[in-house]
Write a protein that holds these residues in place. Sequence first.
Motif, PDB file in Angstrom:
ATOM      1  N   VAL A   6       0.859  -1.174   0.000  1.00 34.45           N
ATOM      2  CA  VAL A   6       0.000   0.000   0.000  1.00 34.45           C
ATOM      3  C   VAL A   6       0.899   1.229   0.000  1.00 34.45           C
ATOM      4  N   VAL A   7       0.580   2.179  -0.863  1.00 36.90           N
ATOM      5  CA  VAL A   7       1.341   3.422  -0.956  1.00 36.90           C
ATOM      6  C   VAL A   7       0.502   4.542  -0.360  1.00 36.90           C
ATOM      7  N   VAL A   8       1.117   5.373   0.488  1.00 41.96           N
ATOM      8  CA  VAL A   8       0.444   6.535   1.059  1.00 41.96           C
ATOM      9  C   VAL A   8       1.268   7.767   0.712  1.00 41.96           C
ATOM     10  N   THR A   9       0.617   8.761   0.117  1.00 43.93           N
ATOM     11  CA  THR A   9       1.292  10.021  -0.196  1.00 43.93           C
ATOM     12  C   THR A   9       1.030  11.019   0.926  1.00 43.93           C
ATOM     13  N   TYR A  10       2.028  11.865   1.195  1.00 43.58           N
ATOM     14  CA  TYR A  10       1.943  12.831   2.284  1.00 43.58           C
ATOM     15  C   TYR A  10       2.277  14.226   1.797  1.00 43.58           C
ATOM     16  N   ASP A  11       1.558  15.194   2.333  1.00 45.31           N
ATOM     17  CA  ASP A  11       1.857  16.605   2.117  1.00 45.31           C
ATOM     18  C   ASP A  11       2.631  17.071   3.339  1.00 45.31           C
ATOM     19  N   VAL A  12       3.791  17.697   3.105  1.00 46.30           N
ATOM     20  CA  VAL A  12       4.658  18.095   4.207  1.00 46.30           C
ATOM     21  C   VAL A  12       5.132  19.526   3.997  1.00 46.30           C
ATOM     22  N   CYS A  13       5.020  20.351   5.051  1.00 45.00           N
ATOM     23  CA  CYS A  13       5.568  21.708   5.052  1.00 45.00           C
ATOM     24  C   CYS A  13       6.082  21.986   6.462  1.00 45.00           C
ATOM     25  N   GLU A  14       7.399  21.965   6.621  1.00 38.28           N
ATOM     26  CA  GLU A  14       7.990  22.185   7.938  1.00 38.28           C
ATOM     27  C   GLU A  14       7.681  23.576   8.475  1.00 38.28           C
ATOM     28  N   CYS A  75       7.789  21.750  -0.314  1.00 42.19           N
ATOM     29  CA  CYS A  75       7.278  23.104  -0.130  1.00 42.19           C
ATOM     30  C   CYS A  75       8.431  24.088  -0.257  1.00 42.19           C
ATOM     31  N   ASP A  76       8.194  25.200  -0.923  1.00 40.07           N
ATOM     32  CA  ASP A  76       9.261  26.195  -1.055  1.00 40.07           C
ATOM     33  C   ASP A  76       8.920  27.499  -0.336  1.00 40.07           C
ATOM     34  N   CYS A  77       7.993  27.409   0.617  1.00 42.08           N
ATOM     35  CA  CYS A  77       7.660  28.620   1.359  1.00 42.08           C
ATOM     36  C   CYS A  77       8.775  28.930   2.359  1.00 42.08           C
TER      37      CYS A  77
END
Length: 79
Positions: A6-14, A75-77
């Motif tokens: 099973v593959v789970v994608t994640y959104d990450v912004c430190e 993320c490039d913020c």
Amino acid sequence: MSKSYVVVTYDVCEHNDLYEDMNEYILDSSAGMEEQVKGFAEQDIAPLVKVYETASSDFGELTLYKEYKFKEFECDCEQ
């Protein structure tokens, strides 16, 4: 008993303390894992993708198999 993945994608912004799962996918055992994972990351624009394996057909007990990081989707913020 064969293993399934099973593959789970994640959104990450430190910067914004963001770490959330987005979507789950079942890997096709007849195709290459690397290519499928890269495709899911591109589709979801996900900087982090985790692959879990299970030996049961109901996906009840998942174990982390491998983790992929994609710098091009980070993320490039600044804040």
